[in-house]
Design a protein around this motif. Sequence first.
Motif, PDB file in Angstrom:
ATOM      1  N   ARG A   1      42.068 -26.538 -12.570  1.00  9.31           N
ATOM      2  CA  ARG A   1      40.840 -26.132 -12.080  1.00  9.31           C
ATOM      3  C   ARG A   1      40.725 -25.928 -10.588  1.00  9.31           C
TER       4      ARG A   1
ATOM      5  N   GLU B   1      34.064 -24.588 -12.260  1.00 11.00           N
ATOM      6  CA  GLU B   1      35.165 -23.294 -12.278  1.00 11.00           C
ATOM      7  C   GLU B   1      33.898 -22.151 -11.751  1.00 11.00           C
TER       8      GLU B   1
ATOM      9  N   SER C   1      41.244 -21.612 -22.690  1.00 14.34           N
ATOM     10  CA  SER C   1      41.521 -21.289 -21.325  1.00 14.34           C
ATOM     11  C   SER C   1      41.915 -19.884 -21.184  1.00 14.34           C
TER      12      SER C   1
ATOM     13  N   GLN D   1      34.394 -27.491 -16.296  1.00 12.51           N
ATOM     14  CA  GLN D   1      35.405 -26.459 -16.577  1.00 12.51           C
ATOM     15  C   GLN D   1      34.716 -24.901 -17.004  1.00 12.51           C
ATOM     16  N   ASN D   2      33.411 -25.117 -17.830  1.00 14.82           N
ATOM     17  CA  ASN D   2      32.850 -23.694 -18.409  1.00 14.82           C
ATOM     18  C   ASN D   2      31.367 -23.997 -17.941  1.00 14.82           C
TER      19      ASN D   2
ATOM     20  N   GLN E   1      39.554 -19.789 -18.424  1.00 12.91           N
ATOM     21  CA  GLN E   1      40.311 -20.306 -17.426  1.00 12.91           C
ATOM     22  C   GLN E   1      41.655 -19.555 -17.231  1.00 12.91           C
TER      23      GLN E   1
ATOM     24  N   SER F   1      42.610 -25.635 -27.278  1.00 18.63           N
ATOM     25  CA  SER F   1      42.259 -25.567 -25.698  1.00 18.63           C
ATOM     26  C   SER F   1      42.760 -24.368 -25.050  1.00 18.63           C
TER      27      SER F   1
ATOM     28  N   VAL G   1      34.155 -25.453 -24.681  1.00 19.28           N
ATOM     29  CA  VAL G   1      35.284 -25.984 -24.076  1.00 19.28           C
ATOM     30  C   VAL G   1      35.066 -27.691 -23.940  1.00 19.28           C
TER      31      VAL G   1
ATOM     32  N   LYS H   1      44.341 -20.790 -14.686  1.00 22.48           N
ATOM     33  CA  LYS H   1      44.872 -22.140 -15.237  1.00 22.48           C
ATOM     34  C   LYS H   1      46.019 -22.029 -16.076  1.00 22.48           C
ATOM     35  N   LEU H   2      45.524 -21.123 -17.172  1.00 23.48           N
ATOM     36  CA  LEU H   2      46.698 -20.714 -18.315  1.00 23.48           C
ATOM     37  C   LEU H   2      47.874 -20.155 -17.809  1.00 23.48           C
TER      38      LEU H   2
END
Length: 528
Positions: free
Chosen positions: A453, A459, A246, A153-154, A250, A242, A180, A253-254
């Motif tokens: 993701r 990512e 994000s 994710q990161n 991300q 979280s 993350v 995603k958010l």
Amino acid sequence: MDLDIVDLSRLQFAITALYHFLFVPLTIGLSIIVAIMETVYVMTGRTIWRDMTKFWGVLFGINFAMGVATGVVMEFQFGMNWSYYSHYVGDIFGAPLAIEGLMAFFLEATFVGLFFFGWDRMSKRGHLIATWLVALGSNFSALWILIANGWMQNPVGAVFNPQTMRMEVNDFFAVLTNPVAQAKFVHTVSAGYVTAAIFVLGVSAWYLLKGRHVHLAKRSMTVAASFGLAASLSVVVLGDESGYLSSEHQKMKLASIEAMWDTEPAPAAFTAIGIPDRAARETHYAVHIPWVMGLIGTRSLTTEIPGINDLVKNTEGYIRNGIEAYDALQSIRAARSDAEIPPAAKTTFEDKGASLGYALLLMRYVDDPRKATDEQIRQAAMDTVPPVGPLFWTFRVMVALGMFFIVLTGTFFYLSARHRLDAYPWLLKVAVLAIPLPWIAAECGWIVAELGRQPWIIEGVLPTAMAVSNLGATTLLLTICGFILIYTVLFVIEMKLMLKAIRKGPEHESEPHLRFYEPMIEKLARAR
């Protein structure tokens, strides 16, 4: 790349992961609850707490065995279905998984044997230490797996090597302390604690409704209610963390979770309900709660949360930078030595190499990203928008269930403090019916994390479509059917064993007065 192969590979991994995750939360949570119960037994010497430890320990053991059986297959899939992914990031991803096996799983597997067979062979304190080590191993196992997943994710602590065409670790401490990964770990284990608490609460409520094992059930409900309330509250707090992360790592995603198509003035509102429409790029019948999303996502009243449309436009820029990085990479790889690398190519790759993954998004449309048209670049940028509708609703189901768990455990915590756990039979029935709900919430959370993701497997670094093995569709379909069949059989076995153990109930080693009165209570309940 044959997209059917990609979709089938994703489907196979999703099926095995969701099946496996049916067992993981209960294992994590029950290990702690059992350890708490045995701690009370060692401190008080009352054998009813030993009965409770043994009974819930049996259910933990059944679930633990099924979790192992379903989890082993997942790691093999990285070599079978995701071979290029394993080649590309095996240097980083493999280390946490190896440590999980050596440190956590072996610790858990070793001491789980002492837990079951060491009751009459070890001292009370020695057995208690073994029980807590089982719980520690269960939670450590989740830690290392989520460190690996958090890196996807990161991706921190690693650099791309143009010569080997692989990501390589340059700071393993950064991988371990990835914010993350840490947020995912505490959030996931807290969800496991909630799952186990609701499970213990529901089974105990069933015993009270049947008038069976009343004293054990009430004590179990007291532990589950207090433990579950604390865990439910922590899930909300950690979920907020979280969301904040994000917004940093991300953003797409958010924005997709919120179905936020356009950037709103700060602080952004939270969309409670609505109907996302991807084609029209708007959310119909949206009901907004002012400021909430801004506070969750940015923890401020002045910072904007970018919308999907603006993020797509920014992605077009990243793709163009990635094309330049891809061109520089080809020049670097064509050079026979470092001295022959053109300085301009080296400088370009150093400046824009971080965007190389965005150029790989174009491989869906063209073999050479440098030949992509403007239209193809726009299409690739739109591909970075994950499925908005499923993300929007699964997130809200998860949040609604989280609020329900707080209310349910809080209510039973209050009733426990007033010694009125069995005062409201209808509430006991609610607790029984609530048993499957934590699994629904956990699966929703996993869907949000992984679906949100897409289209990335890592990512911003490697698209999912680039990571699969070169397998045939027939092979994948056969293995998918095989996994569904085998896992369904295992699930049926798990349910039968769990229900059999619950119907049988605990072994009676309790205080004499409890053994004397409990059959009378059961007869009265059946007569009633």
